[in-house]
Structures are given as C-alpha cells and as structure tokens.
Scaffold this motif. Structure first.
Motif, mmCIF file in Angstrom:
data_model
loop_
_atom_site.group_PDB
_atom_site.id
_atom_site.type_symbol
_atom_site.label_atom_id
_atom_site.label_comp_id
_atom_site.label_asym_id
_atom_site.label_seq_id
_atom_site.Cartn_x
_atom_site.Cartn_y
_atom_site.Cartn_z
ATOM 1 N N LEU A 1 0.831 -1.197 0.000
ATOM 2 C CA LEU A 1 0.000 0.000 0.000
ATOM 3 C C LEU A 1 0.869 1.252 0.000
ATOM 4 N N ALA A 2 1.964 1.206 0.739
ATOM 5 C CA ALA A 2 2.895 2.337 0.757
ATOM 6 C C ALA A 2 3.447 2.597 -0.643
ATOM 7 N N LEU B 1 1.086 7.024 -6.680
ATOM 8 C CA LEU B 1 0.083 8.054 -6.962
ATOM 9 C C LEU B 1 0.680 9.459 -6.840
ATOM 10 N N VAL B 2 1.514 9.646 -5.834
ATOM 11 C CA VAL B 2 2.161 10.951 -5.654
ATOM 12 C C VAL B 2 3.085 11.250 -6.839
ATOM 13 N N ALA C 1 2.596 14.739 -13.600
ATOM 14 C CA ALA C 1 1.544 15.365 -14.407
ATOM 15 C C ALA C 1 1.614 16.884 -14.293
ATOM 16 N N VAL C 2 1.837 17.393 -13.097
ATOM 17 C CA VAL C 2 1.949 18.846 -12.907
ATOM 18 C C VAL C 2 3.145 19.389 -13.690
#
Length: 143
Positions: free
Chosen positions: A36-37, A43-44, A50-51
C-alpha cells in the motif's frame, strides 16, 4: 556551471533524493503495509509528474509515441514497480542502514547490463569502481 554538466547535476539530484527516499520510506512504511505504501508513493509520483508536464507543456498524443518506446517504458515501469515493492518491503523488515547499501548494488547491475545489452565498454575504472561498490556494500551489511 562549467565544472558540472547538466546530466551530472541531475545524477547528483537523483542520488540525494534516493537517499532521502530511504529515510522517508522507512518512516512511511512503519504504519502501513509495504505494498500500500508503494501504491501511495506511485500516486504521488503520477501527480507530481503530471503537474510538471502541464507546466512545461510537454504532453504528447499517445499515438505519436513509437511502439518501441511504449514497449521499453512499459518494461521499465514493471521493473521499477517490482524494485519499489521489494525496496519498501525490505525497509519494513530491515534497517535502512543495511537496506540502502544493498539497494545501491543497482549501480553494479546497471554497469553489467549496460555492457551486456547496450554495448557499453567496461573500462578498468568502471570495473574498479563497481568492485569497490560491491566491497563497500559487503562491509556495510556484514560488519
């Protein structure tokens, strides 16, 4: 910036942030499953990338990217994901001071794979440097 080429600056940045990743990752996996980590971390990374793409206006249409690029980036992504899953699990189970030196053996693997698959030349400097990395990792992990 005469003494430091652009690629070298990014390489040092990579090394610094990889070291920081070890510390922050060790703290992060303390309270959650390592898989999960890794997912949260991914995701981060997607959001940050993307930014950056948006700010720099570097988006491209997927169909304009060659099939070979898709293939190798997909395989690289799989390798990266497997590396991260192993890394975070190792951090969860062991001390960062032992996990990080073993992880840095990736440099030796990269040298060997570069010689075998990319036709890069194994110089005496690379052989000695790679050997010292292996020796240093062994000293840090075994003693």
């Amino acid at each position: 910036m005469n003494w430091l080429n652009r690629w070298e600056l990014y390489a040092f940045g990579s090394a610094f942030f990889a070291g920081l990743t070890a510390i922050l990752g060790k703290l992060g996996v303390a309270g959650v499953n390592s898989n999960l980590a890794t997912f949260i971390r991914t995701l981060v990374i997607i959001a940050v990338t993307a930014v950056i793409l948006f700010i720099r206006d570097e988006w491209r249409k997927p169909e304009s990217i060659p099939a070979s690029t898709w293939l190798f980036l997909t395989l690289s992504g799989i390798a990266t994901g497997l590396s991260w899953l192993c890394y975070y699990r190792a951090l969860q189970l062991g001390p960062v001071t032992k996990v990080a030196p073993i992880d840095k053996l990736s440099v030796v693997f990269a040298i060997l794979l570069g010689v075998l698959f990319l036709g890069e030349h194994l110089t005496w400097q690379l052989a000695v440097g790679g050997s010292l990395i292996v020796l240093g990792s062994l000293v840090m992990v075994l003693f």
